[in-house]
Scaffold this active site. Structure first.
Site, PDB file in Angstrom:
ATOM      1  N   GLU A 116      -1.470  21.096  74.843  1.00  0.00           N
ATOM      2  CA  GLU A 116      -0.108  21.078  75.383  1.00  0.00           C
ATOM      3  C   GLU A 116       0.212  22.346  76.183  1.00  0.00           C
ATOM      4  O   GLU A 116       1.381  22.638  76.445  1.00  0.00           O
ATOM      5  CB  GLU A 116       0.923  20.905  74.240  1.00  0.00           C
ATOM      6  CG  GLU A 116       0.722  19.705  73.351  1.00  0.00           C
ATOM      7  CD  GLU A 116       0.894  18.352  74.054  1.00  0.00           C
ATOM      8  OE1 GLU A 116       1.164  18.330  75.260  1.00  0.00           O
ATOM      9  OE2 GLU A 116       0.734  17.325  73.370  1.00  0.00           O
ATOM     10  N   HIS A 139       6.116  23.924  69.452  1.00  0.00           N
ATOM     11  CA  HIS A 139       6.126  22.473  69.282  1.00  0.00           C
ATOM     12  C   HIS A 139       5.687  22.129  67.869  1.00  0.00           C
ATOM     13  O   HIS A 139       4.765  22.752  67.325  1.00  0.00           O
ATOM     14  CB  HIS A 139       5.157  21.843  70.301  1.00  0.00           C
ATOM     15  CG  HIS A 139       4.846  20.403  70.034  1.00  0.00           C
ATOM     16  ND1 HIS A 139       5.813  19.427  70.052  1.00  0.00           N
ATOM     17  CD2 HIS A 139       3.684  19.776  69.735  1.00  0.00           C
ATOM     18  CE1 HIS A 139       5.249  18.259  69.787  1.00  0.00           C
ATOM     19  NE2 HIS A 139       3.959  18.445  69.578  1.00  0.00           N
ATOM     20  N   HIS A 141       6.138  18.690  64.570  1.00  0.00           N
ATOM     21  CA  HIS A 141       6.455  17.299  64.261  1.00  0.00           C
ATOM     22  C   HIS A 141       7.399  17.245  63.055  1.00  0.00           C
ATOM     23  O   HIS A 141       7.008  16.796  61.969  1.00  0.00           O
ATOM     24  CB  HIS A 141       5.163  16.529  63.951  1.00  0.00           C
ATOM     25  CG  HIS A 141       4.123  16.579  65.034  1.00  0.00           C
ATOM     26  ND1 HIS A 141       2.779  16.292  64.822  1.00  0.00           N
ATOM     27  CD2 HIS A 141       4.230  16.858  66.365  1.00  0.00           C
ATOM     28  CE1 HIS A 141       2.115  16.398  65.961  1.00  0.00           C
ATOM     29  NE2 HIS A 141       2.955  16.754  66.912  1.00  0.00           N
ATOM     30  N   GLU A 169      27.447  24.366  60.884  1.00  0.00           N
ATOM     31  CA  GLU A 169      26.983  25.462  61.739  1.00  0.00           C
ATOM     32  C   GLU A 169      26.033  25.031  62.858  1.00  0.00           C
ATOM     33  O   GLU A 169      25.620  25.871  63.664  1.00  0.00           O
ATOM     34  CB  GLU A 169      26.376  26.568  60.871  1.00  0.00           C
ATOM     35  CG  GLU A 169      27.482  27.155  59.998  1.00  0.00           C
ATOM     36  CD  GLU A 169      27.164  28.475  59.344  1.00  0.00           C
ATOM     37  OE1 GLU A 169      26.038  28.965  59.496  1.00  0.00           O
ATOM     38  OE2 GLU A 169      28.062  28.996  58.673  1.00  0.00           O
ATOM     39  N   HIS A 210       7.419  11.441  68.548  1.00  0.00           N
ATOM     40  CA  HIS A 210       6.336  12.426  68.511  1.00  0.00           C
ATOM     41  C   HIS A 210       6.778  13.720  67.808  1.00  0.00           C
ATOM     42  O   HIS A 210       6.169  14.103  66.821  1.00  0.00           O
ATOM     43  CB  HIS A 210       5.837  12.722  69.939  1.00  0.00           C
ATOM     44  CG  HIS A 210       4.700  13.697  69.991  1.00  0.00           C
ATOM     45  ND1 HIS A 210       3.612  13.561  70.817  1.00  0.00           N
ATOM     46  CD2 HIS A 210       4.473  14.846  69.303  1.00  0.00           C
ATOM     47  CE1 HIS A 210       2.770  14.554  70.630  1.00  0.00           C
ATOM     48  NE2 HIS A 210       3.275  15.357  69.714  1.00  0.00           N
TER      49      HIS A 210
END
Ligand code: 2HA
Ligand code: ZN
Length: 272
Positions: A116, A139, A141, A169, A210
């Site tokens: 990525e 990144h 999951h 919040e 994803h």
């Protein structure tokens, strides 16, 4: 030369990846992190003239030419970063307008940066235009946010407002909201470009079915953003199927704006 395993940026990277793994956000080889480093930081721990390998990136990024990144490796497990940082992480310098990356440290088993990397670099470029202090793209999951993309509309205003309503919040932590991409093929320049476009207006970008991308000035900020949005998604997944009796209203969200000196994303709250 100082021992790189004592470098604050490396120690924090290892701790963050371990924390993310312990949350269950980075199963197997899931997830990736990149941290923009200054030449001065890298030079304290690495000989920056000693290029171990030159790796083609498959994209160009002229804005980030000659910039240094600490980045997680492709196929590597967050679970293992703490035990072998030099195998699972690498420090690269982008050169040739971003078309190549010079490996200066790490990936000692012959590995390379995350698949990525295009999304990371394009997102760094996008966020730096909004905030020159941005250093991190992350990144993972996260379970509940991912689950939410199966049962909630992907309209980003609706998605954001649902999250804001789940914990008081949330709006304070991410007043810019959460942008959402539909399912797209991961690891491509196309998803990189689409993510970077979404990063222009928010520091959180959902990849439907994803996972999630977060950006921040440091690892704590990116991590904290993801943690807060994921907590809100967890509340949503606990209550979505139950009769909802109470909520946080737009008027109350406006009160939070005033109390915390933040401004909700333009056009997202009803005017009062
Ligand atoms: O690197 O999470 O999106 C593993 C991934 C790809
Ligand atoms: Zn992923």
């Amino acid at each position: 030369m100082n021992d790189i395993l004592t470098a604050p940026f490396l120690v924090e990277m290892v701790r963050t990846a371990t924390n993310m793994y312990n949350h269950g956000w980075d199963e197997r080889n899931g997830g990736n992190i990149s941290l923009l480093l200054s030449e001065a930081e890298v030079s304290e721990y690495c000989n920056i003239t000693k290029i171990l390998r030159t790796i083609p990136t498959g994209f160009s990024a002229p804005e980030l030419d000659n910039r240094y990144f600490l980045v997680t490796g492709t196929g590597k497990y967050f679970k293992n970063i703490q035990y072998a940082p030099d195998v699972n992480l690498g420090i690269v310098k982008l050169v040739d307008g971003g078309k190549n990356a010079q490996l200066l440290w790490g990936f000692t088993d012959g590995g390379t940066f995350t698949s990525e990397f295009p999304t990371h670099i394009m997102s760094h470029a996008a966020r730096l235009k909004v905030n020159p202090k941005n250093r991190v793209i992350m990144h993972c999951h996260p379970t509940n946010l991912l689950a939410m993309t199966y049962v909630h509309t992907l309209d980003e205003k609706e998605f954001t407002k649902t999250l804001w309503r789940m914990c008081t919040e949330c709006i304070v932590v991410f007043p810019d909201g959460v942008n959402v991409l539909p399912w797209m093929l991961c690891g491509t320049n196309e998803i990189g470009e689409a993510t970077a476009e979404k990063m222009k207006t928010a520091r959180l970008v959902v990849w439907s079915q994803h996972g999630l991308y977060g950006a921040g000035a440091d690892l704590d900020e990116a991590y904290g953003l993801i943690e807060t949005a994921e907590k809100a998604a967890e509340i949503y997944m606990k209550i979505a199927h139950l009769p909802i009796i109470n909520t946080i209203t737009d008027e109350q969200l406006h009160l939070l704006e005033g109390r915390f000196g933040i401004k909700a994303r333009e056009g997202y709250l009803k005017i009062n």
